[in-house]
Write a protein that holds these residues in place. Structure first.
Motif, PDB file in Angstrom:
ATOM      1  N   PRO A 262       0.840  -1.208   0.000  1.00  0.00           N
ATOM      2  CA  PRO A 262       0.000   0.000   0.000  1.00  0.00           C
ATOM      3  C   PRO A 262       0.875   1.257   0.000  1.00  0.00           C
ATOM      4  CG  PRO A 262      -0.797  -1.574   1.613  1.00  0.00           C
ATOM      5  CD  PRO A 262       0.523  -2.107   1.104  1.00  0.00           C
ATOM      6  N   ALA A 263       0.473   2.244  -0.777  1.00  0.00           N
ATOM      7  CA  ALA A 263       1.206   3.507  -0.844  1.00  0.00           C
ATOM      8  C   ALA A 263       1.070   4.252   0.475  1.00  0.00           C
ATOM      9  CB  ALA A 263       0.676   4.357  -1.987  1.00  0.00           C
ATOM     10  N   VAL A 264       2.058   5.029   0.780  1.00  0.00           N
ATOM     11  CA  VAL A 264       2.090   5.785   2.031  1.00  0.00           C
ATOM     12  C   VAL A 264       2.229   7.265   1.699  1.00  0.00           C
ATOM     13  CG1 VAL A 264       3.378   6.164   4.164  1.00  0.00           C
ATOM     14  CG2 VAL A 264       3.227   3.869   3.206  1.00  0.00           C
ATOM     15  N   THR A 265       1.492   8.103   2.394  1.00  0.00           N
ATOM     16  CA  THR A 265       1.660   9.545   2.257  1.00  0.00           C
ATOM     17  C   THR A 265       2.036  10.132   3.615  1.00  0.00           C
ATOM     18  OG1 THR A 265      -0.671  10.015   2.639  1.00  0.00           O
ATOM     19  CG2 THR A 265       0.022   9.747   0.350  1.00  0.00           C
ATOM     20  N   ILE A 266       2.857  11.133   3.564  1.00  0.00           N
ATOM     21  CA  ILE A 266       3.294  11.832   4.775  1.00  0.00           C
ATOM     22  C   ILE A 266       2.961  13.301   4.577  1.00  0.00           C
ATOM     23  CG2 ILE A 266       5.241  12.391   6.270  1.00  0.00           C
ATOM     24  CD1 ILE A 266       6.756  10.054   4.829  1.00  0.00           C
TER      25      ILE A 266
ATOM     26  N   ALA B 176      13.591  14.690   4.962  1.00  0.00           N
ATOM     27  CA  ALA B 176      14.452  13.499   4.965  1.00  0.00           C
ATOM     28  C   ALA B 176      14.215  12.653   6.205  1.00  0.00           C
ATOM     29  CB  ALA B 176      15.916  13.915   4.878  1.00  0.00           C
ATOM     30  N   THR B 177      14.080  13.299   7.358  1.00  0.00           N
ATOM     31  CA  THR B 177      13.814  12.569   8.600  1.00  0.00           C
ATOM     32  C   THR B 177      12.472  11.857   8.537  1.00  0.00           C
ATOM     33  OG1 THR B 177      15.162  14.118   9.873  1.00  0.00           O
ATOM     34  CG2 THR B 177      13.541  12.823  11.100  1.00  0.00           C
ATOM     35  N   SER B 178      11.453  12.531   8.019  1.00  0.00           N
ATOM     36  CA  SER B 178      10.125  11.903   7.890  1.00  0.00           C
ATOM     37  C   SER B 178      10.178  10.675   6.984  1.00  0.00           C
ATOM     38  CB  SER B 178       9.106  12.898   7.323  1.00  0.00           C
ATOM     39  OG  SER B 178       8.881  13.959   8.212  1.00  0.00           O
ATOM     40  N   VAL B 179      10.876  10.789   5.874  1.00  0.00           N
ATOM     41  CA  VAL B 179      10.994   9.660   4.944  1.00  0.00           C
ATOM     42  C   VAL B 179      11.751   8.511   5.603  1.00  0.00           C
ATOM     43  CG1 VAL B 179      12.042   8.893   2.768  1.00  0.00           C
ATOM     44  CG2 VAL B 179      10.783  11.061   2.857  1.00  0.00           C
ATOM     45  N   ALA B 180      12.895   8.811   6.216  1.00  0.00           N
ATOM     46  CA  ALA B 180      13.699   7.767   6.862  1.00  0.00           C
ATOM     47  C   ALA B 180      12.919   7.075   7.978  1.00  0.00           C
ATOM     48  CB  ALA B 180      14.993   8.372   7.411  1.00  0.00           C
ATOM     49  N   ASP B 181      12.218   7.850   8.800  1.00  0.00           N
ATOM     50  CA  ASP B 181      11.438   7.263   9.895  1.00  0.00           C
ATOM     51  C   ASP B 181      10.306   6.385   9.370  1.00  0.00           C
ATOM     52  OD1 ASP B 181      13.090   8.603  11.649  1.00  0.00           O
ATOM     53  OD2 ASP B 181      11.616  10.142  12.194  1.00  0.00           O
ATOM     54  N   THR B 182       9.638   6.834   8.320  1.00  0.00           N
ATOM     55  CA  THR B 182       8.535   6.053   7.742  1.00  0.00           C
ATOM     56  C   THR B 182       9.046   4.748   7.161  1.00  0.00           C
ATOM     57  OG1 THR B 182       7.265   8.054   7.272  1.00  0.00           O
ATOM     58  CG2 THR B 182       6.673   6.078   6.026  1.00  0.00           C
ATOM     59  N   LEU B 183      10.141   4.805   6.418  1.00  0.00           N
ATOM     60  CA  LEU B 183      10.703   3.582   5.834  1.00  0.00           C
ATOM     61  C   LEU B 183      11.160   2.618   6.923  1.00  0.00           C
ATOM     62  CD1 LEU B 183      12.695   5.055   2.810  1.00  0.00           C
ATOM     63  CD2 LEU B 183      10.566   3.716   2.734  1.00  0.00           C
TER      64      LEU B 183
ATOM     65  N   MET C 126      16.723  17.335  -4.255  1.00  0.00           N
ATOM     66  CA  MET C 126      16.300  15.931  -4.316  1.00  0.00           C
ATOM     67  C   MET C 126      17.404  15.014  -3.802  1.00  0.00           C
ATOM     68  SD  MET C 126      14.106  15.600  -7.876  1.00  0.00           S
ATOM     69  CE  MET C 126      15.598  15.324  -8.765  1.00  0.00           C
ATOM     70  N   LEU C 127      18.627  15.251  -4.253  1.00  0.00           N
ATOM     71  CA  LEU C 127      19.740  14.398  -3.831  1.00  0.00           C
ATOM     72  C   LEU C 127      20.049  14.571  -2.351  1.00  0.00           C
ATOM     73  CD1 LEU C 127      22.046  14.757  -6.949  1.00  0.00           C
ATOM     74  CD2 LEU C 127      20.648  12.781  -6.297  1.00  0.00           C
ATOM     75  N   ASP C 128      19.973  15.804  -1.836  1.00  0.00           N
ATOM     76  CA  ASP C 128      20.221  16.044  -0.413  1.00  0.00           C
ATOM     77  C   ASP C 128      19.189  15.351   0.466  1.00  0.00           C
ATOM     78  OD1 ASP C 128      22.444  17.555  -1.011  1.00  0.00           O
ATOM     79  OD2 ASP C 128      21.491  19.499  -0.603  1.00  0.00           O
ATOM     80  N   VAL C 129      17.905  15.436   0.086  1.00  0.00           N
ATOM     81  CA  VAL C 129      16.854  14.771   0.849  1.00  0.00           C
ATOM     82  C   VAL C 129      17.095  13.270   0.848  1.00  0.00           C
ATOM     83  CG1 VAL C 129      14.381  14.170   0.859  1.00  0.00           C
ATOM     84  CG2 VAL C 129      15.092  16.553   0.608  1.00  0.00           C
ATOM     85  N   CYS C 130      17.372  12.715  -0.314  1.00  0.00           N
ATOM     86  CA  CYS C 130      17.600  11.266  -0.406  1.00  0.00           C
ATOM     87  C   CYS C 130      18.821  10.859   0.411  1.00  0.00           C
ATOM     88  CB  CYS C 130      17.756  10.836  -1.854  1.00  0.00           C
ATOM     89  SG  CYS C 130      16.208  10.885  -2.777  1.00  0.00           S
ATOM     90  N   ARG C 131      19.913  11.566   0.244  1.00  0.00           N
ATOM     91  CA  ARG C 131      21.142  11.242   0.972  1.00  0.00           C
ATOM     92  C   ARG C 131      20.906  11.305   2.479  1.00  0.00           C
ATOM     93  NH1 ARG C 131      24.041  15.006  -1.093  1.00  0.00           N
ATOM     94  NH2 ARG C 131      24.394  13.888  -3.019  1.00  0.00           N
ATOM     95  N   SER C 132      20.234  12.349   2.940  1.00  0.00           N
ATOM     96  CA  SER C 132      19.964  12.500   4.371  1.00  0.00           C
ATOM     97  C   SER C 132      19.019  11.425   4.895  1.00  0.00           C
ATOM     98  CB  SER C 132      19.374  13.880   4.658  1.00  0.00           C
ATOM     99  OG  SER C 132      20.300  14.886   4.339  1.00  0.00           O
ATOM    100  N   ALA C 133      18.169  10.895   4.016  1.00  0.00           N
ATOM    101  CA  ALA C 133      17.247   9.825   4.413  1.00  0.00           C
ATOM    102  C   ALA C 133      17.892   8.447   4.263  1.00  0.00           C
ATOM    103  CB  ALA C 133      15.972   9.891   3.568  1.00  0.00           C
ATOM    104  N   GLY C 134      19.152   8.401   3.845  1.00  0.00           N
ATOM    105  CA  GLY C 134      19.848   7.131   3.687  1.00  0.00           C
ATOM    106  C   GLY C 134      19.517   6.426   2.371  1.00  0.00           C
TER     107      GLY C 134
END
Length: 173
Positions: free
Chosen positions: A30-34, A51-58, A141-149
């Motif tokens: 199921p898709a997730v929205t934050i 980035a923190t929200s994405v990392a925590d959700t994953l 985009m790259l900074d958010v991804c990098r910070s989210a691992g």
């Protein structure tokens, strides 16, 4: 099993689509929205908060080190239809970039640029859909991804990204 992640965001929310290959089939979770703003309409999250929200959700979903595709919204991309003279396919990238320098409003060497050939050959004029993304958008985009691992493997236009993700072999490196 390695997960696939399609990641997309705008000023209102972050969208995550997660999939896995099981028994030779691609299975979508199921898709997730934050939400990026509070119910009171507080300011949109910064890149670091995003980035923190994405990392925590994953992490909460048990997803680590997914193959990542970032979908880029139309508002962040300059698109142009381009026509080029007949040429061998291997010459198209250089020809398209050269023509784009003239056709696009703000394109410089540091912009990300790509194109989708629509028709054409060595004997027939080429028609392309070309896209350019400003360096500051790519950096965010790259900074958010990098910070989210995350290590994004692909960036695609939002309308094309989901189809692209599904067509790719998730086992290929």
């Amino acid at each position: 099993m390695r997960h696939l992640l399609a990641l997309d965001w705008d000023t209102h929310e972050v969208r995550l689509a997660i999939a896995q290959r099981r028994s030779g089939r691609l299975v979508l979770d199921p898709a997730v929205t934050i939400p990026r703003t509070s119910s009171a309409g507080a300011a949109t999250q910064t890149s670091a908060q995003l980035a923190t929200s994405v990392a925590d959700t994953l992490a909460g979903l048990g997803v680590s080190h997914p193959r990542t595709l970032v979908a880029v919204g139309r508002a962040n991309v300059e698109l142009k239809f381009m026509s080029l003279p007949p040429a061998p396919p291997q010459d198209l990238p250089e020809m398209a970039r050269f023509q784009a320098q003239k056709d696009f409003n703000a394109l410089t060497e540091d912009w990300a640029f790509d194109f989708l050939p629509l028709k054409g050959s060595s004997e027939e004029a080429h028609e392309l859909l070309a896209a350019a993304i400003a360096p500051e958008v790519m950096t965010q985009m790259l900074d958010v991804c990098r910070s989210a691992g995350l290590k994004p493997r692909h960036a695609g236009l939002r309308p094309c990204a989901a189809a692209s993700l599904l067509l790719r072999d998730p086992n290929a490196e």
